[in-house]
Design an enzyme around this catalytic site. Structure first.
Site, PDB file in Angstrom:
ATOM      1  N   ALA A 157       0.934  -1.188   0.041  1.00 59.38           N
ATOM      2  CA  ALA A 157       0.015   0.093   0.017  1.00 59.38           C
ATOM      3  C   ALA A 157       1.079   1.182  -0.162  1.00 59.38           C
ATOM      4  O   ALA A 157       1.987   1.241   0.312  1.00 59.38           O
ATOM      5  CB  ALA A 157      -1.017   0.049   1.181  1.00 59.38           C
ATOM      6  N   ASP A 158       0.293   2.457  -0.453  1.00 60.46           N
ATOM      7  CA  ASP A 158       1.065   3.639  -0.489  1.00 60.46           C
ATOM      8  C   ASP A 158      -0.098   4.524   0.028  1.00 60.46           C
ATOM      9  O   ASP A 158      -1.196   4.551  -0.910  1.00 60.46           O
ATOM     10  CB  ASP A 158       1.706   3.967  -1.605  1.00 60.46           C
ATOM     11  N   THR A 159       0.225   5.645   0.661  1.00 56.36           N
ATOM     12  CA  THR A 159      -0.745   6.715   1.277  1.00 56.36           C
ATOM     13  C   THR A 159      -0.099   7.926   0.768  1.00 56.36           C
ATOM     14  O   THR A 159       1.036   8.222   1.332  1.00 56.36           O
ATOM     15  CB  THR A 159      -1.224   6.591   2.479  1.00 56.36           C
TER      16      THR A 159
END
Length: 189
Positions: A72-74
């Protein structure tokens, strides 16, 4: 209901993502690899989040033959400006000052990989901040850790409790993992 039949690797050092996965009652192990998080400058915020999540997943291609790999990447987007993790106190202060009294978007891109199969998606949440004083910003930076968080804040921290007026969308997305969409994706994977 999702019934876990394969081992899961969470490729993230984020304690918030790990906490959310545990709360979802998923059995997983954390495995980390260094990944270049640069991206083409012409991408939109949602595309950036997915692009980086997929880059992270690609680093685990060998691991995904026997495991489900979740990456994931935010990112935080404010007036089309991407606010990543702050480099220092000055940078964190600049970011929080920008966000004070305004609204912004938090995007999280997620990739689920197993074998030759990869499913990627994103979620977006609109976050509205109350105005912050310089004293409040200084207090937050001195007493909490804004340096490992996009936009220099964690919604689950003090600042989220006192400064976030409202959100439109997923709370867990702002924490770094849209659990509702992840659960649905795992159930259909």
């Amino acid at each position: 209901m999702y019934k876990q039949t394969l081992p899961i690797i969470l490729a993230s050092k984020s304690p918030r993502r790990q906490e959310l996965m545990k709360s979802m009652n998923l059995d997983f192990k954390v495995v980390l690899k260094e990944v270049d998080e640069s991206y083409p400058k012409d991408l939109l915020p949602a595309e950036i989040a997915i692009y980086i999540a997929e880059k992270k997943a690609a680093a685990f291609a060998d691991d995904s033959h026997e495991n489900i790999v979740i990456t994931a990447d935010t990112i935080v987007a404010y007036n089309n400006e991407i606010l990543g993790k702050p480099e220092d106190v000055t940078h964190a202060t600049e970011m929080l000052t920008k966000l004070s009294g305004t609204n912004h978007q938090v995007y999280t891109g997620v990739s689920i990989a197993y074998g030759d199969k990869m499913h990627s998606f994103y979620d977006v949440t609109e976050v509205f901040f109350n105005p912050l004083t310089a004293e409040q910003i200084d207090f937050y930076i001195a007493n909490f850790n804004p340096f490992d968080k996009a936009g220099a804040y964690g919604i689950q921290d003090w600042i989220g409790l006192v400064a976030v007026d409202k959100i439109i969308g997923s709370y867990t997305n702002v924490m770094g993992l849209p659990t509702e969409k992840l659960y649905k994706a795992l159930s259909g994977f």
